[in-house]
Design a protein around this motif. Structure first.
Motif, PDB file in Angstrom:
ATOM      1  N   VAL A 275      37.964  69.206   8.617  1.00  0.00           N
ATOM      2  CA  VAL A 275      37.707  70.504   8.137  1.00  0.00           C
ATOM      3  C   VAL A 275      36.149  70.583   7.708  1.00  0.00           C
ATOM      4  O   VAL A 275      35.627  71.551   8.211  1.00  0.00           O
ATOM      5  CB  VAL A 275      38.156  70.595   6.557  1.00  0.00           C
ATOM      6  CG1 VAL A 275      37.580  71.824   6.012  1.00  0.00           C
ATOM      7  CG2 VAL A 275      39.747  70.393   6.495  1.00  0.00           C
ATOM      8  N   GLY A 276      35.586  69.498   7.523  1.00  0.00           N
ATOM      9  CA  GLY A 276      34.034  69.455   7.522  1.00  0.00           C
ATOM     10  C   GLY A 276      33.397  69.629   8.952  1.00  0.00           C
ATOM     11  O   GLY A 276      32.509  70.382   9.020  1.00  0.00           O
ATOM     12  N   ALA A 277      33.987  68.860   9.715  1.00  0.00           N
ATOM     13  CA  ALA A 277      33.253  69.021  11.297  1.00  0.00           C
ATOM     14  C   ALA A 277      33.269  70.534  11.778  1.00  0.00           C
ATOM     15  O   ALA A 277      32.618  70.846  12.527  1.00  0.00           O
ATOM     16  CB  ALA A 277      34.005  67.988  12.113  1.00  0.00           C
ATOM     17  N   VAL A 278      34.540  71.215  11.415  1.00  0.00           N
ATOM     18  CA  VAL A 278      34.436  72.577  12.151  1.00  0.00           C
ATOM     19  C   VAL A 278      34.037  73.682  11.166  1.00  0.00           C
ATOM     20  O   VAL A 278      34.380  74.832  11.353  1.00  0.00           O
ATOM     21  CB  VAL A 278      36.168  73.043  12.504  1.00  0.00           C
ATOM     22  CG1 VAL A 278      36.780  71.983  13.601  1.00  0.00           C
ATOM     23  CG2 VAL A 278      37.061  72.741  11.241  1.00  0.00           C
ATOM     24  N   GLY A 279      33.540  73.042  10.043  1.00  0.00           N
ATOM     25  CA  GLY A 279      32.963  74.289   9.160  1.00  0.00           C
ATOM     26  C   GLY A 279      33.823  74.938   8.281  1.00  0.00           C
ATOM     27  O   GLY A 279      33.605  76.077   7.764  1.00  0.00           O
TER      28      GLY A 279
END
Ligand SMILES: [Zn+2]
Length: 243
Positions: free
Chosen positions: A169-173
Motif C-alpha cells: 500500500v505504501g509503495a503504490v502510494g
C-alpha cells in the motif's frame, strides 16, 4: 471463429486458441494486438496465439522481466535484455512486442497518429516504479501526444482478489487501495489508470479488461491462485501498417 463480448472487450476463438481483444485498440488503425488466455497458446506456445491474433510468423521481442521500470526498443540483441517495457516504432516489418503475465497487468499503449506504441508489465512493483507513465513519457519524447494514446489494460488480478500488506500500500502510494476485512485490497488497474491520466492520457482512451485472472479459473492463469508453477499469458502489440 466464435466471439463473446463484455463491454469494449471480447473473447475470440480461432483453431482452439482463445484470446481477448480490446475494441479500443481494434479501432486504432495501424496495430495488431491480442491477450492470450490459458487455451491454445500462451507464453509456451506463442505461434498458435500469434496466428489467432492475425500476426502469424511475426517475430516477437520479449524481455527478461524483473519487475523493474526499464524500457527497451527491440534491437539486435543476442540475449534477452532485462526490461519490463518494450517500445515499438511504426515499422510494419519490425518485431511485435510481447509481455508475459499471470496476474500482473499487461498494458498496451498505441498511438494511431504516429504508429508508435509500447507494451508494459506492471505488477505492484512496476506500478510503484511508475513504468506505465514512464512509457508515456518516453513516447512523448519521440513526438507522441499523450492524449492521442489508446491504453488497454488487459486481464489481471482484480481488487476482488488481490489482498496486499501495508508495505505494498505504501509503495503504490495508496492508489487503487481499499481497506477490506482488516487488510487491504489493491486494484492495480485502477492505480495504473490514475497514473496514465496524470501523465496526460485521455480517460476516455483508457480501457480496462473486465476479467480478474484469479476469479476466472477457466480462462486465465493466475499466480495468486495457482502458485509459482502457474502458466503465463502473453500479450502482444505490433505495428501493422501506416496509421
Ligand atoms: Zn477476482
Amino acid at each position: 471463429m466464435t466471439q463473446t463480448g463484455r463491454g469494449d472487450w471480447y473473447l475470440t476463438e480461432t483453431d482452439g486458441a482463445r484470446l481477448a481483444r480490446c475494441g479500443l485498440l481494434d479501432d486504432s488503425r495501424g496495430f495488431g494486438h491480442g491477450f492470450s488466455s490459458r487455451d491454445g497458446g500462451g507464453a509456451e506456445n506463442p505461434d498458435v496465439f500469434l496466428a489467432a491474433a492475425g500476426l502469424a510468423g511475426r517475430p516477437v521481442c520479449m524481455a527478461r522481466q524483473v519487475h523493474g521500470a526499464r524500457l527497451i526498443s527491440p534491437g539486435a540483441v543476442s540475449e534477452l535484455p532485462e526490461a519490463d517495457g518494450i517500445l515499438i516504432g511504426n515499422n510494419p516489418e519490425g518485431p511485435a512486442a510481447g509481455i508475459r503475465t499471470a496476474d500482473c497487468v499487461p498494458v498496451l499503449l498505441a498511438d494511431p497518429v504516429s504508429g508508435q506504441g509500447a507494451v508494459v508489465h506492471s505488477g505492484w512493483k512496476g506500478t510503484a516504479a511508475g513504468i506505465a507513465p514512464l512509457a508515456v513519457g518516453v513516447l512523448a519524447g519521440r513526438g507522441v501526444i499523450p492524449s492521442d494514446l489508446r491504453a488497454a489494460l488487459g486481464p489481471a488480478i482484480g481488487g476482488c482478489c488481490y489482498q496486499v500488506g501495508s508495505e505494498v500500500v505504501g509503495a503504490v502510494g495508496g492508489a487503487g487501495v481499499e481497506p477490506r476485512g482488516g487488510g487491504f485490497r489493491l486494484d492495480l488497474r485502477q492505480a495504473i489508470r490514475m497514473q496514465l491520466e496524470a501523465a496526460g492520457v485521455d480517460p476516455r482512451r483508457i480501457s480496462i479488461a473486465p476479467w480478474c485472472t484469479c476469479c476466472e479459473k477457466g480462462l486465465f492463469f493466475s499466480w495468486r491462485r495457482e502458485g509459482a508453477g502457474a502458466g503465463r499469458m502473453i500479450s502482444v502489440l505490433a505495428a501493422t501498417g501506416p496509421p
